[in-house]
Design a protein around this motif. Structure first.
Motif, PDB file in Angstrom:
ATOM      1  N   ILE A   1       3.787  21.492 -11.738  1.00 22.26           N
ATOM      2  CA  ILE A   1       4.630  22.728 -12.641  1.00 22.26           C
ATOM      3  C   ILE A   1       4.069  24.030 -11.489  1.00 22.26           C
ATOM      4  O   ILE A   1       2.913  24.574 -11.907  1.00 22.26           O
ATOM      5  CB  ILE A   1       4.230  23.169 -14.244  1.00 22.26           C
ATOM      6  N   PRO A   2       5.409  24.431 -11.118  1.00 23.03           N
ATOM      7  CA  PRO A   2       6.738  23.548 -10.875  1.00 23.03           C
ATOM      8  C   PRO A   2       6.968  22.707  -9.827  1.00 23.03           C
ATOM      9  O   PRO A   2       5.905  22.414  -9.352  1.00 23.03           O
ATOM     10  CB  PRO A   2       6.994  24.679 -10.310  1.00 23.03           C
ATOM     11  N   ILE A   3       7.622  21.461 -10.431  1.00 21.48           N
ATOM     12  CA  ILE A   3       7.575  20.445  -9.147  1.00 21.48           C
ATOM     13  C   ILE A   3       7.976  21.023  -8.304  1.00 21.48           C
ATOM     14  O   ILE A   3       8.679  22.292  -7.925  1.00 21.48           O
ATOM     15  CB  ILE A   3       8.858  19.623 -10.545  1.00 21.48           C
ATOM     16  N   ASN A   4       7.261  20.315  -6.555  1.00 21.00           N
ATOM     17  CA  ASN A   4       7.027  20.402  -6.217  1.00 21.00           C
ATOM     18  C   ASN A   4       8.719  19.372  -5.453  1.00 21.00           C
ATOM     19  O   ASN A   4       7.968  17.938  -4.767  1.00 21.00           O
ATOM     20  CB  ASN A   4       6.335  19.677  -4.694  1.00 21.00           C
ATOM     21  N   TRP A   5       9.780  19.651  -5.346  1.00 21.94           N
ATOM     22  CA  TRP A   5      10.843  18.949  -5.089  1.00 21.94           C
ATOM     23  C   TRP A   5      10.868  18.042  -3.554  1.00 21.94           C
ATOM     24  O   TRP A   5      11.198  16.475  -3.677  1.00 21.94           O
ATOM     25  CB  TRP A   5      12.272  19.505  -5.601  1.00 21.94           C
ATOM     26  N   THR A   6      10.075  18.349  -2.820  1.00 19.64           N
ATOM     27  CA  THR A   6       9.964  18.542  -1.769  1.00 19.64           C
ATOM     28  C   THR A   6       9.259  16.917  -1.694  1.00 19.64           C
ATOM     29  O   THR A   6      10.239  14.841  -1.110  1.00 19.64           O
ATOM     30  CB  THR A   6       9.409  18.756  -0.353  1.00 19.64           C
ATOM     31  N   ASP A   7       7.657  16.828  -1.747  1.00 20.30           N
ATOM     32  CA  ASP A   7       7.293  16.019  -2.133  1.00 20.30           C
ATOM     33  C   ASP A   7       7.618  14.633  -3.797  1.00 20.30           C
ATOM     34  O   ASP A   7       7.056  14.158  -3.034  1.00 20.30           O
ATOM     35  CB  ASP A   7       6.086  16.349  -2.989  1.00 20.30           C
ATOM     36  N   LEU A   8       8.447  15.320  -4.643  1.00 24.31           N
ATOM     37  CA  LEU A   8       8.897  14.420  -4.989  1.00 24.31           C
ATOM     38  C   LEU A   8       9.871  13.201  -4.446  1.00 24.31           C
ATOM     39  O   LEU A   8      10.031  12.005  -4.607  1.00 24.31           O
ATOM     40  CB  LEU A   8       9.332  15.123  -6.738  1.00 24.31           C
TER      41      LEU A   8
ATOM     42  N   THR B   1       0.893  -0.916   0.135  1.00 23.44           N
ATOM     43  CA  THR B   1      -0.310   0.037   0.510  1.00 23.44           C
ATOM     44  C   THR B   1       0.742   1.105  -0.010  1.00 23.44           C
ATOM     45  O   THR B   1       0.395   2.762  -1.331  1.00 23.44           O
ATOM     46  CB  THR B   1      -1.047  -0.067   0.478  1.00 23.44           C
ATOM     47  N   ALA B   2       1.835   1.147   0.755  1.00 30.59           N
ATOM     48  CA  ALA B   2       2.788   2.162   0.647  1.00 30.59           C
ATOM     49  C   ALA B   2       3.276   2.582  -0.453  1.00 30.59           C
ATOM     50  O   ALA B   2       3.915   3.562  -0.864  1.00 30.59           O
ATOM     51  CB  ALA B   2       3.724   1.613   1.536  1.00 30.59           C
ATOM     52  N   VAL B   3       3.899   1.742  -1.416  1.00 32.49           N
ATOM     53  CA  VAL B   3       4.823   1.741  -2.394  1.00 32.49           C
ATOM     54  C   VAL B   3       3.416   2.248  -3.484  1.00 32.49           C
ATOM     55  O   VAL B   3       3.773   3.969  -3.941  1.00 32.49           O
ATOM     56  CB  VAL B   3       5.023   0.488  -3.262  1.00 32.49           C
ATOM     57  N   LEU B   4       2.032   1.853  -3.185  1.00 35.15           N
ATOM     58  CA  LEU B   4       1.023   2.179  -4.281  1.00 35.15           C
ATOM     59  C   LEU B   4       0.327   3.501  -4.339  1.00 35.15           C
ATOM     60  O   LEU B   4       0.717   4.017  -5.309  1.00 35.15           O
ATOM     61  CB  LEU B   4      -0.471   1.634  -4.240  1.00 35.15           C
ATOM     62  N   LEU B   5       0.556   4.069  -3.036  1.00 35.29           N
ATOM     63  CA  LEU B   5       0.482   5.416  -2.440  1.00 35.29           C
ATOM     64  C   LEU B   5       1.837   6.714  -3.067  1.00 35.29           C
ATOM     65  O   LEU B   5       1.469   7.516  -3.669  1.00 35.29           O
ATOM     66  CB  LEU B   5       0.119   5.974  -0.921  1.00 35.29           C
ATOM     67  N   GLY B   6       2.920   6.424  -2.987  1.00 37.69           N
ATOM     68  CA  GLY B   6       4.524   6.606  -2.916  1.00 37.69           C
ATOM     69  C   GLY B   6       4.110   7.023  -4.415  1.00 37.69           C
ATOM     70  O   GLY B   6       4.856   7.970  -4.895  1.00 37.69           O
ATOM     71  N   ASN B   7       4.039   5.597  -5.061  1.00 40.78           N
ATOM     72  CA  ASN B   7       4.052   6.035  -6.588  1.00 40.78           C
ATOM     73  C   ASN B   7       3.025   7.005  -7.175  1.00 40.78           C
ATOM     74  O   ASN B   7       3.760   7.892  -7.856  1.00 40.78           O
ATOM     75  CB  ASN B   7       3.493   4.293  -7.596  1.00 40.78           C
ATOM     76  N   GLN B   8       1.460   6.984  -6.710  1.00 45.36           N
ATOM     77  CA  GLN B   8       0.690   8.423  -6.609  1.00 45.36           C
ATOM     78  C   GLN B   8       0.352   9.433  -6.708  1.00 45.36           C
ATOM     79  O   GLN B   8       1.309   9.348  -7.413  1.00 45.36           O
ATOM     80  CB  GLN B   8      -0.624   8.059  -5.825  1.00 45.36           C
ATOM     81  N   LEU B   9       1.841   9.565  -5.520  1.00 43.72           N
ATOM     82  CA  LEU B   9       2.896  10.677  -5.472  1.00 43.72           C
ATOM     83  C   LEU B   9       3.629  11.423  -5.885  1.00 43.72           C
ATOM     84  O   LEU B   9       3.492  12.219  -6.338  1.00 43.72           O
ATOM     85  CB  LEU B   9       3.225  10.539  -3.759  1.00 43.72           C
ATOM     86  N   LYS B  10       4.103  10.236  -6.731  1.00 43.47           N
ATOM     87  CA  LYS B  10       5.326  10.732  -7.087  1.00 43.47           C
ATOM     88  C   LYS B  10       4.780  11.187  -8.431  1.00 43.47           C
ATOM     89  O   LYS B  10       5.007  12.174  -9.126  1.00 43.47           O
ATOM     90  CB  LYS B  10       5.970   8.960  -7.169  1.00 43.47           C
ATOM     91  N   THR B  11       4.090  10.405  -9.252  1.00 43.67           N
ATOM     92  CA  THR B  11       2.969  11.005 -10.381  1.00 43.67           C
ATOM     93  C   THR B  11       2.368  12.604 -10.375  1.00 43.67           C
ATOM     94  O   THR B  11       2.911  13.597 -10.959  1.00 43.67           O
ATOM     95  CB  THR B  11       1.632   9.472 -11.005  1.00 43.67           C
ATOM     96  N   LEU B  12       1.559  12.701  -9.377  1.00 41.29           N
ATOM     97  CA  LEU B  12       1.678  13.444  -9.189  1.00 41.29           C
ATOM     98  C   LEU B  12       2.497  15.021  -9.224  1.00 41.29           C
ATOM     99  O   LEU B  12       2.182  16.327  -9.428  1.00 41.29           O
ATOM    100  CB  LEU B  12       0.256  14.252  -7.943  1.00 41.29           C
ATOM    101  N   SER B  13       3.822  14.497  -7.953  1.00 41.05           N
ATOM    102  CA  SER B  13       4.462  15.648  -8.046  1.00 41.05           C
ATOM    103  C   SER B  13       5.243  15.678  -9.324  1.00 41.05           C
ATOM    104  O   SER B  13       6.073  16.557  -9.954  1.00 41.05           O
ATOM    105  CB  SER B  13       5.759  14.994  -6.730  1.00 41.05           C
ATOM    106  N   GLU B  14       5.989  14.860 -10.064  1.00 40.48           N
ATOM    107  CA  GLU B  14       6.537  15.006 -11.272  1.00 40.48           C
ATOM    108  C   GLU B  14       5.361  15.902 -12.174  1.00 40.48           C
ATOM    109  O   GLU B  14       5.962  16.029 -12.744  1.00 40.48           O
ATOM    110  CB  GLU B  14       6.526  13.456 -11.810  1.00 40.48           C
ATOM    111  N   ASN B  15       4.231  15.398 -12.471  1.00 39.96           N
ATOM    112  CA  ASN B  15       3.326  16.486 -13.328  1.00 39.96           C
ATOM    113  C   ASN B  15       2.923  17.611 -13.020  1.00 39.96           C
ATOM    114  O   ASN B  15       2.363  18.693 -13.811  1.00 39.96           O
ATOM    115  CB  ASN B  15       2.305  15.235 -13.224  1.00 39.96           C
TER     116      ASN B  15
END
Length: 90
Positions: free
Chosen positions: A24-31, A8-22
């Protein structure tokens, strides 16, 4: 039970990663936090090859100098690279 929690952590982390990458501007702390969550989860699930690929992805990110000055960005990167050391020792 723990395996499901880490998955579940991996799934949620991947969701946060996708949101952060997309964002603008990138929130580097979140990513970098998202990468840390995913790396730590994959490590706990014993998925070392995925872990290693993710770590290399983080280390190849073109993080602006101004973002590198953010304390949590650097902390996340250090914690991620700690997993790299742990994998190399195995």
């Amino acid at each position: 039970l723990l395996k499901r929690e880490f998955s579940t952590a991996v799934l949620l982390g991947n969701q946060l990663k996708t949101l952060s990458e997309n964002r603008i501007p990138i929130n580097w702390t979140d990513l970098t936090a998202a990468y840390y969550i995913v790396v730590a989860g994959q490590y706990a699930l014993n998925n070392m090859s995925i872990c290693s690929l993710l770590i290399e992805s983080v280390n190849h990110l073109e993080i602006p100098r101004s973002a590198r000055k953010i304390i949590y960005v650097e902390k996340h990167i250090k914690k991620i690279n700690y997993f790299k050391q742990k994998i190399q020792r195995k």
